[in-house]
Write a protein that holds these residues in place. Structure first.
Motif, PDB file in Angstrom:
ATOM      1  N   GLU A 158     -44.050 -34.086   2.223  1.00 43.75           N
ATOM      2  CA  GLU A 158     -42.973 -34.774   1.502  1.00 43.75           C
ATOM      3  C   GLU A 158     -41.696 -33.964   1.526  1.00 43.75           C
ATOM      4  OE1 GLU A 158     -44.970 -35.001  -2.201  1.00 43.75           O
ATOM      5  OE2 GLU A 158     -44.221 -33.077  -2.903  1.00 43.75           O
TER       6      GLU A 158
ATOM      7  N   ILE B  95     -60.727 -33.215  -5.746  1.00 40.96           N
ATOM      8  CA  ILE B  95     -60.797 -33.759  -4.377  1.00 40.96           C
ATOM      9  C   ILE B  95     -60.535 -35.265  -4.413  1.00 40.96           C
ATOM     10  CG2 ILE B  95     -62.214 -33.974  -2.303  1.00 40.96           C
ATOM     11  CD1 ILE B  95     -61.530 -31.091  -3.079  1.00 40.96           C
TER      12      ILE B  95
ATOM     13  N   ALA C 296     -55.929 -37.731  27.958  1.00 41.07           N
ATOM     14  CA  ALA C 296     -56.576 -37.060  26.819  1.00 41.07           C
ATOM     15  C   ALA C 296     -58.094 -37.088  26.958  1.00 41.07           C
ATOM     16  CB  ALA C 296     -56.155 -37.742  25.528  1.00 41.07           C
TER      17      ALA C 296
ATOM     18  N   LEU D  14     -56.830 -35.700   7.486  1.00 38.85           N
ATOM     19  CA  LEU D  14     -56.895 -35.044   6.167  1.00 38.85           C
ATOM     20  C   LEU D  14     -57.991 -35.660   5.299  1.00 38.85           C
ATOM     21  CD1 LEU D  14     -53.144 -34.511   5.222  1.00 38.85           C
ATOM     22  CD2 LEU D  14     -54.889 -32.737   5.436  1.00 38.85           C
ATOM     23  N   LEU D  15     -58.077 -36.994   5.345  1.00 42.85           N
ATOM     24  CA  LEU D  15     -59.102 -37.660   4.530  1.00 42.85           C
ATOM     25  C   LEU D  15     -60.502 -37.274   4.989  1.00 42.85           C
ATOM     26  CD1 LEU D  15     -57.448 -41.170   4.104  1.00 42.85           C
ATOM     27  CD2 LEU D  15     -57.985 -39.550   2.280  1.00 42.85           C
TER      28      LEU D  15
ATOM     29  N   LEU E 173     -50.204 -42.513   0.562  1.00 42.13           N
ATOM     30  CA  LEU E 173     -48.979 -42.024   1.209  1.00 42.13           C
ATOM     31  C   LEU E 173     -48.427 -43.054   2.194  1.00 42.13           C
ATOM     32  CD1 LEU E 173     -49.778 -38.271   1.954  1.00 42.13           C
ATOM     33  CD2 LEU E 173     -47.936 -39.123   0.531  1.00 42.13           C
TER      34      LEU E 173
ATOM     35  N   ARG F 288     -54.384 -39.748  -3.467  1.00 49.69           N
ATOM     36  CA  ARG F 288     -52.952 -39.557  -3.164  1.00 49.69           C
ATOM     37  C   ARG F 288     -52.675 -39.745  -1.669  1.00 49.69           C
ATOM     38  NH1 ARG F 288     -48.303 -40.351  -2.866  1.00 49.69           N
ATOM     39  NH2 ARG F 288     -46.665 -38.751  -2.863  1.00 49.69           N
ATOM     40  N   ILE F 289     -53.515 -39.176  -0.858  1.00 48.91           N
ATOM     41  CA  ILE F 289     -53.265 -39.266   0.594  1.00 48.91           C
ATOM     42  C   ILE F 289     -53.441 -40.703   1.080  1.00 48.91           C
ATOM     43  CG2 ILE F 289     -54.186 -38.550   2.854  1.00 48.91           C
ATOM     44  CD1 ILE F 289     -54.484 -35.739   1.545  1.00 48.91           C
TER      45      ILE F 289
ATOM     46  N   ILE G  20     -47.581 -31.737  -0.488  1.00 49.78           N
ATOM     47  CA  ILE G  20     -47.847 -33.097  -0.965  1.00 49.78           C
ATOM     48  C   ILE G  20     -48.118 -32.993  -2.461  1.00 49.78           C
ATOM     49  CG2 ILE G  20     -49.391 -35.089  -0.836  1.00 49.78           C
ATOM     50  CD1 ILE G  20     -50.028 -34.182   2.085  1.00 49.78           C
ATOM     51  N   THR G  21     -47.252 -33.596  -3.255  1.00 51.76           N
ATOM     52  CA  THR G  21     -47.468 -33.583  -4.703  1.00 51.76           C
ATOM     53  C   THR G  21     -48.461 -34.692  -5.045  1.00 51.76           C
ATOM     54  OG1 THR G  21     -45.213 -32.826  -5.011  1.00 51.76           O
ATOM     55  CG2 THR G  21     -46.337 -33.710  -6.958  1.00 51.76           C
ATOM     56  N   VAL G  22     -49.555 -34.301  -5.663  1.00 51.49           N
ATOM     57  CA  VAL G  22     -50.594 -35.286  -6.002  1.00 51.49           C
ATOM     58  C   VAL G  22     -50.247 -35.972  -7.315  1.00 51.49           C
ATOM     59  CG1 VAL G  22     -53.053 -35.589  -6.482  1.00 51.49           C
ATOM     60  CG2 VAL G  22     -52.302 -33.971  -4.716  1.00 51.49           C
TER      61      VAL G  22
ATOM     62  N   LEU H  42     -61.238 -37.506  33.240  1.00 49.99           N
ATOM     63  CA  LEU H  42     -61.020 -36.147  32.731  1.00 49.99           C
ATOM     64  C   LEU H  42     -60.414 -35.325  33.854  1.00 49.99           C
ATOM     65  CD1 LEU H  42     -64.475 -35.512  31.006  1.00 49.99           C
ATOM     66  CD2 LEU H  42     -62.413 -36.431  29.967  1.00 49.99           C
TER      67      LEU H  42
ATOM     68  N   MET I 127     -62.537 -43.144  30.531  1.00 48.17           N
ATOM     69  CA  MET I 127     -61.321 -42.332  30.592  1.00 48.17           C
ATOM     70  C   MET I 127     -61.552 -41.152  31.549  1.00 48.17           C
ATOM     71  SD  MET I 127     -59.275 -40.726  27.383  1.00 48.17           S
ATOM     72  CE  MET I 127     -59.206 -42.288  26.546  1.00 48.17           C
TER      73      MET I 127
ATOM     74  N   ARG J 290     -58.735 -36.844  -6.530  1.00 46.83           N
ATOM     75  CA  ARG J 290     -57.291 -37.062  -6.751  1.00 46.83           C
ATOM     76  C   ARG J 290     -56.516 -36.867  -5.449  1.00 46.83           C
ATOM     77  NH1 ARG J 290     -56.704 -32.921 -11.510  1.00 46.83           N
ATOM     78  NH2 ARG J 290     -54.436 -33.140 -11.326  1.00 46.83           N
ATOM     79  N   LEU J 291     -56.916 -35.859  -4.693  1.00 44.35           N
ATOM     80  CA  LEU J 291     -56.252 -35.619  -3.399  1.00 44.35           C
ATOM     81  C   LEU J 291     -56.470 -36.807  -2.454  1.00 44.35           C
ATOM     82  CD1 LEU J 291     -57.293 -31.886  -2.840  1.00 44.35           C
ATOM     83  CD2 LEU J 291     -54.944 -32.702  -2.995  1.00 44.35           C
ATOM     84  N   ILE J 292     -57.706 -37.285  -2.415  1.00 39.41           N
ATOM     85  CA  ILE J 292     -58.036 -38.414  -1.530  1.00 39.41           C
ATOM     86  C   ILE J 292     -57.213 -39.637  -1.916  1.00 39.41           C
ATOM     87  CG2 ILE J 292     -59.876 -40.076  -0.956  1.00 39.41           C
ATOM     88  CD1 ILE J 292     -61.831 -37.664  -1.036  1.00 39.41           C
TER      89      ILE J 292
ATOM     90  N   LYS K 106     -48.197 -40.733  11.218  1.00 43.57           N
ATOM     91  CA  LYS K 106     -48.580 -40.413   9.843  1.00 43.57           C
ATOM     92  C   LYS K 106     -49.982 -40.942   9.504  1.00 43.57           C
ATOM     93  CE  LYS K 106     -46.805 -40.952   5.147  1.00 43.57           C
ATOM     94  NZ  LYS K 106     -45.742 -41.559   4.339  1.00 43.57           N
TER      95      LYS K 106
ATOM     96  N   LEU L 269     -61.251 -34.002   3.570  1.00 44.09           N
ATOM     97  CA  LEU L 269     -61.498 -34.078   2.125  1.00 44.09           C
ATOM     98  C   LEU L 269     -62.855 -34.717   1.822  1.00 44.09           C
ATOM     99  CD1 LEU L 269     -57.890 -35.021   0.992  1.00 44.09           C
ATOM    100  CD2 LEU L 269     -59.109 -32.909   0.438  1.00 44.09           C
ATOM    101  N   TYR L 270     -63.250 -35.706   2.639  1.00 44.22           N
ATOM    102  CA  TYR L 270     -64.576 -36.302   2.433  1.00 44.22           C
ATOM    103  C   TYR L 270     -65.668 -35.237   2.654  1.00 44.22           C
ATOM    104  CZ  TYR L 270     -62.174 -40.840   2.804  1.00 44.22           C
ATOM    105  OH  TYR L 270     -61.336 -41.902   2.625  1.00 44.22           O
TER     106      TYR L 270
ATOM    107  N   LEU M   8     -50.778 -30.146  -3.233  1.00 43.39           N
ATOM    108  CA  LEU M   8     -51.475 -29.689  -2.018  1.00 43.39           C
ATOM    109  C   LEU M   8     -50.450 -29.062  -1.080  1.00 43.39           C
ATOM    110  CD1 LEU M   8     -53.812 -29.625   0.112  1.00 43.39           C
ATOM    111  CD2 LEU M   8     -53.147 -31.953   0.727  1.00 43.39           C
TER     112      LEU M   8
ATOM    113  N   ILE N  49     -46.609 -35.622   7.541  1.00 43.51           N
ATOM    114  CA  ILE N  49     -47.139 -36.033   6.233  1.00 43.51           C
ATOM    115  C   ILE N  49     -46.511 -35.304   5.052  1.00 43.51           C
ATOM    116  CG2 ILE N  49     -49.099 -34.426   6.130  1.00 43.51           C
ATOM    117  CD1 ILE N  49     -50.715 -37.082   5.326  1.00 43.51           C
TER     118      ILE N  49
ATOM    119  N   PRO O 178     -61.632 -37.494  25.532  1.00 42.33           N
ATOM    120  CA  PRO O 178     -62.100 -38.164  24.310  1.00 42.33           C
ATOM    121  C   PRO O 178     -62.803 -37.184  23.360  1.00 42.33           C
ATOM    122  CG  PRO O 178     -63.298 -38.938  26.251  1.00 42.33           C
ATOM    123  CD  PRO O 178     -62.275 -37.973  26.750  1.00 42.33           C
TER     124      PRO O 178
ATOM    125  N   LYS P 269     -53.114 -38.777   8.240  1.00 39.54           N
ATOM    126  CA  LYS P 269     -53.797 -39.081   6.976  1.00 39.54           C
ATOM    127  C   LYS P 269     -55.308 -39.160   7.194  1.00 39.54           C
ATOM    128  CE  LYS P 269     -52.284 -42.556   4.462  1.00 39.54           C
ATOM    129  NZ  LYS P 269     -51.662 -43.869   4.170  1.00 39.54           N
TER     130      LYS P 269
END
Lengths: 176, 269
Positions: free
Chosen positions: A25, B259, A130, A163-164, B269, B265-266, A55-57, B3, B1, B261-263, A156, A167-168, A63, A23, A132, A160
């Motif tokens: 840049e 936050i 994997a 990360l989201l 992407l 932007r991501i 990451i440029t906002v 394990l 699945m 703004r970050l959200i 990617k 952030l939430y 960030l 992710i 779960p 994302k």
């Protein structure tokens, strides 16, 4: 220019470098060194200093993503990295149950360093064996109010999403 | 699945805890050296265990647990039949009643499961939705008690020390709503420890108060932790005696606008 920092941590070979690389840049700045201990059979090189992505906002906000060194002998770096972080992501290798105990230990250490928000990313969900996310939650004794997010660090969109989700979580506690 | 893993990294106690909390249905196959065992679960409850080399049918099992004797066993027709058919035959001959059969299967299942707690090395594979063969007589056993008793029998000092390295920690009752306290039975020593649980008392202090050795207190606490009754917490020292706590490095105060703004932007992407 304001900068904010998110730390990506987890055991050796959990996928931290790939996560940031998916992710960032910029080309991830990492100091990889040839391994000289028993881990050599798993990975020829590992992160001994740290990964660093950006990451440029917009014009006023950047960030930074920092990946912690994967091996415990570099854990003196972790507290330094955790200073002032916005939040952190604990990356877990979902196909390596032998690392779950260590992942839990790293999570506890970071919680001790900082009260920042965090999420757990269950990496390598694209692999057949994997575990779960709901089983990882139990195995790692993750509190019910903490998100355990499925992840493929080389993808990617998946990165994302992790990360989201972080952030939430941060948004819920942020000031107006 | 499915394990997969190794018991060295993820113990049977941890696996049973996972099955219990996730209310899983399926078969857990364990391998240690030349031995293999399969443990079956239905919605998080233990229903059947099969261990290589153990009683091959219900008649052998009842003989092994002393419900019928060898002479009685010899009188029975020896052709192959399913466990359910054996059960019917034994009840019809008046040698045993249904309740005795169920109790014998329950005891056998538990004893076999407890033996598996000593397996600390070897592979495991959990396959979801695999149930025991239809002809087997199954029971429904709550895993909390299996974990508690199994942990009592583990007796592996090294693992206990690894799982519970710091006796300076304290205990508190878990707040998990799914833990069913009523169904858990405790030994007198466990009760003494449970009655002393207080976040201001370290495990070491509780052990000293009840004259328990490090090994004994570790075993008890490990059992309580594994059953999900209690959890480890840093000891809370009394306010008057407490030194100023080390301050955590708080994240820089961040406004919602940043936050968002970050959200944004991501997402782009």
């Amino acid at each position: 220019m304001q900068t904010v920092k998110i730390v990506v941590t987890g055991p050796f070979n959990a996928g931290k470098t790939a996560f940031i690389g998916a992710i960032s840049e910029i080309e991830v700045v990492s100091t990889e060194r040839r391994i000289t201990d028993h881990s050599q059979s798993t990975k020829e090189q590992t992160t001994v200093a740290m990964d660093f992505g950006r990451i440029t906002v917009d014009d006023g906000l950047v960030l930074y993503l920092f990946g912690t060194p994967g091996q415990r002998r570099f854990d003196f770096m972790w507290e330094i990295l955790s200073e002032g972080m916005l939040g952190f992501i604990v990356l877990v290798d979902s196909v390596a149950p032998e690392t779950f105990h260590e992942a839990r230990g790293i999570l506890d250490l970071f919680k001790n360093y900082s009260p920042a928000c965090y999420v757990v990313a269950a990496n390598k969900q694209d692999l057949k064996d994997a575990w779960p996310p709901q089983d990882l939650r139990i195995a790692l004794k993750i509190d019910s109010d903490v998100k355990v997010v499925p992840c493929v660090a080389t993808d990617k969109e998946s990165v994302k999403r992790v990360l989201l989700e972080l952030l939430y979580s941060i948004l819920e506690t942020a000031e107006e | 699945m499915a394990l997969r893993g190794n018991l060295r990294d993820f113990s049977l106690t941890q696996l049973l805890n996972l099955v219990n909390l996730a209310k899983k249905t399926g078969a857990l196959t364990l391998g240690e050296g030349n031995s293999q065992a399969t443990v079956y679960f239905r919605e998080g409850m233990l229903v059947h265990v099969f261990l290589d080399g153990q009683a091959s049918n219900l008649c052998n099992l009842l003989e092994r647990v002393g419900k019928i004797n060898e002479a009685q066993s010899r009188l029975l027709p020896q052709e192959a039949r399913s466990d359910k058919e054996w059960g019917l035959l034994l009840i019809n001959t008046g040698l045993i009643n249904r309740a005795d059969i169920i109790e014998a299967v329950r005891r056998h299942t538990l004893e076999t499961a407890y033996r598996l707690f000593t397996w600390t090395e070897g592979s495991f594979l959990f396959e979801p939705n695999v149930l025991p063969p239809d002809d087997k007589i199954t029971v429904l056993l709550h895993l909390e008690n299996v974990i508690l008793e199994g942990s009592r029998r583990v007796g592996e000092w090294k693992r206990l020390e690894k799982e519970l390295p710091d006796l300076g920690m304290a205990l508190r009752f878990t707040t998990r709503p799914e833990v069913r306290l009523k169904r858990i039975t405790l030994s007198p020593d466990e009760w003494r420890v449970v009655s002393s649980i207080d976040p201001s008392r370290s495990i070491q202090e509780i052990a000293q108060a009840h004259s328990l050795t490090d090994s004994q207190i570790r075993k008890i606490v490990y059992g309580l932790l594994s059953a999900g009754l209690v959890e480890l917490v840093p000891r809370v020292k009394p306010i008057s005696a407490a030194p100023p706590p080390k301050e955590k490095v708080a994240p820089a105060p961040v406004r919602k606008g940043i936050i968002l703004r970050l959200i944004d932007r991501i997402r782009r992407l």
